[in-house]
Design a protein around this motif. Structure first.
Motif, PDB file in Angstrom:
ATOM      1  N   LEU A   1       0.890  -1.381  -0.058  1.00 55.90           N
ATOM      2  CA  LEU A   1      -0.193  -0.006  -0.020  1.00 55.90           C
ATOM      3  C   LEU A   1       0.779   1.221   0.033  1.00 55.90           C
ATOM      4  O   LEU A   1       2.121   1.380   0.548  1.00 55.90           O
ATOM      5  CB  LEU A   1      -0.958  -0.060   1.220  1.00 55.90           C
ATOM      6  N   ILE A   2       0.452   2.352  -0.607  1.00 53.81           N
ATOM      7  CA  ILE A   2       1.086   3.607  -0.733  1.00 53.81           C
ATOM      8  C   ILE A   2       0.058   4.448   0.295  1.00 53.81           C
ATOM      9  O   ILE A   2      -0.960   4.607   0.063  1.00 53.81           O
ATOM     10  CB  ILE A   2       1.132   4.093  -2.157  1.00 53.81           C
ATOM     11  N   LYS A   3       0.913   4.970   1.331  1.00 54.84           N
ATOM     12  CA  LYS A   3       0.124   5.881   2.110  1.00 54.84           C
ATOM     13  C   LYS A   3       0.854   6.985   2.238  1.00 54.84           C
ATOM     14  O   LYS A   3       1.634   7.216   3.116  1.00 54.84           O
ATOM     15  CB  LYS A   3       0.059   5.158   3.787  1.00 54.84           C
ATOM     16  N   GLY A   4       0.442   8.185   1.665  1.00 52.69           N
ATOM     17  CA  GLY A   4       1.299   9.347   1.733  1.00 52.69           C
ATOM     18  C   GLY A   4       2.503   9.208   1.180  1.00 52.69           C
ATOM     19  O   GLY A   4       2.810   8.840   0.008  1.00 52.69           O
ATOM     20  N   MET A   5       3.543   9.420   1.783  1.00 50.71           N
ATOM     21  CA  MET A   5       5.161   9.272   1.495  1.00 50.71           C
ATOM     22  C   MET A   5       5.586   7.918   1.670  1.00 50.71           C
ATOM     23  O   MET A   5       7.026   7.509   1.661  1.00 50.71           O
ATOM     24  CB  MET A   5       5.861  10.277   2.274  1.00 50.71           C
ATOM     25  N   ASP A   6       4.708   7.002   2.500  1.00 49.93           N
ATOM     26  CA  ASP A   6       5.290   5.823   2.929  1.00 49.93           C
ATOM     27  C   ASP A   6       4.497   4.684   2.317  1.00 49.93           C
ATOM     28  O   ASP A   6       3.622   4.712   1.439  1.00 49.93           O
ATOM     29  CB  ASP A   6       4.524   5.641   4.488  1.00 49.93           C
ATOM     30  N   ILE A   7       5.517   3.442   2.396  1.00 48.65           N
ATOM     31  CA  ILE A   7       5.006   2.195   1.793  1.00 48.65           C
ATOM     32  C   ILE A   7       4.765   1.130   2.830  1.00 48.65           C
ATOM     33  O   ILE A   7       5.742   1.061   3.585  1.00 48.65           O
ATOM     34  CB  ILE A   7       6.014   1.781   0.733  1.00 48.65           C
ATOM     35  N   GLU A   8       3.549   0.863   2.610  1.00 52.13           N
ATOM     36  CA  GLU A   8       3.261  -0.291   3.858  1.00 52.13           C
ATOM     37  C   GLU A   8       3.426  -1.654   3.097  1.00 52.13           C
ATOM     38  O   GLU A   8       2.662  -2.028   2.243  1.00 52.13           O
ATOM     39  CB  GLU A   8       1.844  -0.304   4.382  1.00 52.13           C
ATOM     40  N   ILE A   9       4.219  -2.551   3.755  1.00 48.31           N
ATOM     41  CA  ILE A   9       4.366  -3.977   3.209  1.00 48.31           C
ATOM     42  C   ILE A   9       3.850  -5.072   4.275  1.00 48.31           C
ATOM     43  O   ILE A   9       4.196  -5.044   5.359  1.00 48.31           O
ATOM     44  CB  ILE A   9       5.849  -4.335   2.878  1.00 48.31           C
ATOM     45  N   SER A  10       2.749  -5.630   3.640  1.00 42.98           N
ATOM     46  CA  SER A  10       2.105  -6.781   4.443  1.00 42.98           C
ATOM     47  C   SER A  10       2.672  -7.907   4.000  1.00 42.98           C
ATOM     48  O   SER A  10       3.022  -8.236   2.907  1.00 42.98           O
ATOM     49  CB  SER A  10       0.617  -6.796   4.302  1.00 42.98           C
ATOM     50  N   PHE A  11       2.822  -9.110   5.057  1.00 38.06           N
ATOM     51  CA  PHE A  11       3.384 -10.302   4.804  1.00 38.06           C
ATOM     52  C   PHE A  11       3.059 -11.273   5.547  1.00 38.06           C
ATOM     53  O   PHE A  11       2.603 -10.951   6.901  1.00 38.06           O
ATOM     54  CB  PHE A  11       5.028 -10.316   4.457  1.00 38.06           C
ATOM     55  N   ILE A  12       2.914 -12.683   5.185  1.00 37.45           N
ATOM     56  CA  ILE A  12       2.909 -13.922   5.941  1.00 37.45           C
ATOM     57  C   ILE A  12       4.308 -14.317   6.727  1.00 37.45           C
ATOM     58  O   ILE A  12       5.206 -14.572   5.716  1.00 37.45           O
ATOM     59  CB  ILE A  12       2.251 -14.884   5.194  1.00 37.45           C
ATOM     60  N   GLY A  13       4.482 -14.425   7.956  1.00 37.95           N
ATOM     61  CA  GLY A  13       5.599 -14.945   8.453  1.00 37.95           C
ATOM     62  C   GLY A  13       5.373 -16.237   9.144  1.00 37.95           C
ATOM     63  O   GLY A  13       4.474 -16.554   9.766  1.00 37.95           O
ATOM     64  N   ARG A  14       6.255 -17.353   8.849  1.00 35.88           N
ATOM     65  CA  ARG A  14       6.341 -18.686   9.476  1.00 35.88           C
ATOM     66  C   ARG A  14       7.406 -18.638  10.799  1.00 35.88           C
ATOM     67  O   ARG A  14       8.238 -18.148  10.416  1.00 35.88           O
ATOM     68  CB  ARG A  14       6.769 -19.803   8.165  1.00 35.88           C
ATOM     69  N   PRO A  15       6.661 -19.054  11.690  1.00 40.10           N
ATOM     70  CA  PRO A  15       7.774 -19.062  12.958  1.00 40.10           C
ATOM     71  C   PRO A  15       9.042 -19.823  12.544  1.00 40.10           C
ATOM     72  O   PRO A  15       8.812 -21.119  12.033  1.00 40.10           O
ATOM     73  CB  PRO A  15       6.808 -19.573  14.045  1.00 40.10           C
ATOM     74  N   ILE A  16       9.851 -19.656  12.986  1.00 35.47           N
ATOM     75  CA  ILE A  16      11.180 -20.477  13.004  1.00 35.47           C
ATOM     76  C   ILE A  16      11.489 -20.738  14.489  1.00 35.47           C
ATOM     77  O   ILE A  16      11.753 -19.977  15.374  1.00 35.47           O
ATOM     78  CB  ILE A  16      12.334 -19.671  12.485  1.00 35.47           C
TER      79      ILE A  16
END
Length: 155
Positions: A115-130
């Motif tokens: 997502l682009i939010k103003g001057m920021d980029i928001e990166i959403s992701f799925i993480g697997r626990p290690i």
């Protein structure tokens, strides 16, 4: 003989920075064909351009066997990071990298949204626990490796 079209394909899209990119679930038109965006493979940010490689389904191809909907694996979490568009730390959030969330290590498996939010980029992701190996097993492995290194044998 005509080449059979693939159901799943990769589509590269470029966006000017600060213009909202496509999202998972959007239908896009490419070369007069409709594609459903299933996922985000990777992305790059270079100057004023955001390039995203999407995993897409060709909606015009209907001769395939339907499968169950894919769900995230148990214990996986969805997380996000929000950074300025020119922050070099964006490169740290590539697929396969490990990050700590509330003291637990997670490996990024898949992007879910950009997502682009103003001057920021928001990166959403799925993480697997290690998870670390059991202590007893780790000690035994260390002992075994040291013994090999010293070329010791127990009789």
């Amino acid at each position: 003989m005509a080449r059979k079209e693939r159901v799943i394909t990769t589509i590269k899209s470029e966006f000017r920075l600060f213009r909202q990119p496509h999202k998972i679930g959007d239908v896009i038109e490419v070369n007069e064909k409709s594609y459903l965006i299933l996922g985000i493979e990777r992305f790059t940010l270079y100057g004023p351009w955001l390039t995203i490689w999407y995993t897409c389904q060709n909606l015009l191809v209907t001769d395939f066997v339907s499968m169950k909907k894919a769900y995230k694996e148990p214990h996986a979490v969805e997380a996000y990071v929000r950074l300025k568009h020119d922050d070099n730390r964006i490169k740290l959030f590539e697929l396969g990298t490990v990050h700590y969330i509330k003291g637990q290590a997670y490996k990024i498996q898949e992007y879910t949204e950009l997502l682009i939010k103003g001057m920021d980029i928001e990166i959403s992701f799925i993480g697997r626990p290690i998870h670390p190996v059991d202590r007893k097993e780790a000690r035994a492995k260390l002992f075994s490796e040291r013994r090999k290194k010293l070329q010791l044998e127990i009789l």
